[in-house]
Write a protein that holds these residues in place. Structure first.
Motif, short mmCIF file in Angstrom:
data_model
loop_
_atom_site.label_atom_id
_atom_site.label_comp_id
_atom_site.label_asym_id
_atom_site.label_seq_id
_atom_site.Cartn_x
_atom_site.Cartn_y
_atom_site.Cartn_z
N ALA A 1 -4.55 1.33 5.23
CA ALA A 1 -4.53 -0.27 5.69
C ALA A 1 -5.83 -0.75 5.73
O ALA A 1 -7.26 0.07 5.82
N GLU A 2 -6.26 -1.89 5.58
CA GLU A 2 -7.35 -2.66 5.47
C GLU A 2 -7.23 -3.69 6.70
O GLU A 2 -6.29 -4.21 6.99
N ASP A 3 -8.35 -4.03 7.36
CA ASP A 3 -8.40 -5.07 8.56
C ASP A 3 -7.90 -6.42 7.99
O ASP A 3 -7.19 -7.00 9.06
N GLU A 4 -7.80 -6.95 6.82
CA GLU A 4 -7.51 -7.94 6.58
C GLU A 4 -6.02 -8.14 6.07
O GLU A 4 -5.54 -9.29 5.62
N ASP A 5 -5.15 -7.10 6.26
CA ASP A 5 -3.77 -7.10 5.70
C ASP A 5 -2.97 -8.00 6.36
O ASP A 5 -2.10 -8.51 5.78
N ILE A 6 -3.23 -8.48 7.64
CA ILE A 6 -2.65 -9.44 8.26
C ILE A 6 -3.57 -10.52 8.74
O ILE A 6 -4.37 -10.40 9.71
N PRO A 7 -3.29 -11.81 8.18
CA PRO A 7 -4.25 -12.89 8.68
C PRO A 7 -4.18 -13.23 10.04
O PRO A 7 -2.99 -13.20 10.80
#
Length: 372
Positions: A77-83
Motif C-alpha cells: 500500500a501507498e499513503d496516497e491510496d485513499i484521497p
C-alpha cells in the motif's frame, strides 16, 4: 512475489489473520475461500440485535466493526491510496497486525519505523469460533515440516484447515455420548485425501464448535432473524443479500449460498465457482484496493485480466460496465443493517428508501472474476 493482505478495522484497532481461518494471505486466496475472512467480515460489520437464531446474538463477534471504517489492507500500500485519508499511514497499516512483542527492526528498516505503526489486535480466534457454528465447519491445525537431503528438519510451520460437519450431533443409544459427523458432501476419496494430506483425525470432526453453541445453524433457522442489508454509511450504497439469492439474515449472508439459486448471472460464471458469487465476496472485493500490485491480486477490469494470460483474457469482456466495483467502498464506514434501530444507524427500511442498490454491479463483477 504476491501482495499479502489483512482485513482491518480502523476504529476498533482489530484485524484478521487469514492463515488462522484457513486462507492464504493473498487477495485471491482470501476472496476465493468459503468460509474465510470474507464471511467473518460480514458478521463483524452487522449491527447487534434480535433474539432469533439467525441473528447470532450470542456471539461477541457480531457487530464489533459495525459502522466503522473497514478495509482489506495490502503490504504494498501507498499513503496516497485513499484521497483525504484521516487515519494511520496506509503504507504501514498492514504492519499494524504484528504483535508488539515481535516488532524487531530488520535490515534496511529505518530505526523509527515502528514508532508510527499502531498495534491492532488479532481477533481471528474469535472469528474461528463463530464460523464453526454459523457455517457448520471445524477448524483443525497440523504442523508441517521441511527436510533437507539428510533428513534434518530445516523449517516447520502450522497450517490451518477445515472440514464441514452436519449441524447437529449424533447421539448413541442411552449412553449420554454425542458427537458430530462429517457432512455428506465429501466422497471417500475426499476423506482419504484429507487424512493423508492434512492429517485429519476423528476428533477434528466430532467435537462441538469452539463458539460454545450447542449446535450449528439448522437449515430451518437460517430465515429466523432480522432482514439485513450491507451499506456504506458514507454513500448509502448498499448490497441486498436477496439479490444474491441468499436469505437476508446474518446467518443467510454468512453461510454457504443455496444450491438452487435462480440467478441468470450465474450462467456467465466459471463452472464450479458459482459459490463465489455471494454477498461475502462482494463486501470483500469492495474493500480491496483496485490496483493490481502483485500476482495474487484480483483484477479490477478487463485490461488487468488480459494482462495475466491469454486464457483469462478471453473473459475480459465480462468486466464491461463494472470496472468501478473493486475498491469502491475502501475505507468507508460499513454496516450490516437491522430492522431494529441500533446506535443512530439507519434501519434496513430506511436504507432501502434513501440508498442506492449496487447489488447488480457487484454480481456482474463477481461473475467476471470467477474466471480469474
Amino acid at each position: 512475489m504476491g501482495q499479502y493482505h489483512h482485513p482491518v478495522c480502523i476504529e476498533a484497532e482489530e484485524g484478521l489473520s487469514p492463515h488462522s481461518l484457513g486462507c492464504g494471505l493473498k487477495e485471491g486466496e482470501q476472496g476465493f475461500t468459503r468460509p474465510g475472512t470474507p464471511n467473518a467480515m460480514v458478521a463483524l460489520v452487522c449491527a447487534r440485535g434480535g433474539n432469533m437464531p439467525a441473528d447470532c446474538s450470542q456471539s461477541p463477534l457480531v457487530g464489533r466493526w459495525a459502522g466503522n471504517r473497514v478495509l482489506v489492507q495490502g503490504d504494498y500500500a501507498e499513503d496516497e491510496d485513499i484521497p483525504n485519508w484521516d487515519g494511520p499511514a496506509l503504507s504501514k497499516l498492514y504492519s499494524a497486525m504484528r504483535p508488539a512483542d515481535e516488532r524487531e527492526p530488520w535490515d534496511g528498516m529505518p530505526e523509527a519505523f515502528w514508532d508510527s505503526v499502531p498495534v491492532f489486535a488479532d481477533i481471528s480466534q474469535e472469528a474461528r469460533g463463530f464460523l464453526e457454528a454459523a457455517c457448520n465447519i471445524r477448524y483443525f491445525e497440523r504442523t508441517q515440516q521441511l527436510y533437507d537431503g539428510k533428513g534434518k528438519v530445516v523449517d516447520s510451520w502450522t497450517a490451518t484447515h477445515f472440514v464441514r460437519v452436519k449441524p447437529k450431533a449424533k447421539h448413541f443409544g442411552q449412553c449420554g455420548v454425542a458427537e458430530y459427523v462429517i457432512d455428506t458432501c465429501y466422497s471417500a476419496d475426499d476423506l482419504a485425501w484429507m487424512k493423508k494430506q492434512y492429517g485429519m483425525r476423528p476428533i477434528d470432526v466430532q467435537r462441538a464448535p469452539r463458539s460454545g453453541d450447542w449446535h450449528g445453524l439448522l437449515p430451518s433457522e437460517i430465515a429466523e432473524g432480522q432482514h439485513r442489508l450491507i451499506v456504506n454509511l458514507d454513500t448509502l450504497e448498499y448490497l441486498d443479500p436477496a439479490r444474491f439469492g441468499q436469505v437476508p439474515t446474518l446467518a443467510g449472508m454468512v453461510g454457504a449460498v443455496p444450491k438452487d439459486r435462480d440467478l441468470p448471472i450465474l450462467a456467465k460464471a466459471a463452472k464450479g465457482n458459482e459459490v463465489l458469487v455471494d454477498i461475502a465476496g462482494a463486501l470483500f472485493i469492495l474493500l480491496c484496493h483496485p490496483e493490481r500490485r502483485g500476482g495474487g491480486d484480483i483484477p479490477a477490469n478487463g485490461d488487468a485480466m488480459q494482462g495475466i494470460d491469454g486464457e483469462r483474457g478471453k473473459h475480459a469482456r465480462l468486466f464491461k460496465g463494472v470496472e468501478d466495483v473493486k475498491g469502491r467502498w475502501r475505507g468507508g464506514r460499513i454496516l450490516g443493517t437491522g430492522e431494529i434501530r441500533h446506535e443512530e444507524w439507519p434501519t434496513t427500511e430506511e436504507v432501502i428508501e434513501r440508498g442506492t442498490d449496487i447489488s447488480d454491479k457487484a454480481l456482474r463483477y463477481l461473475a467476471a472474476i470467477t474466471h480469474y
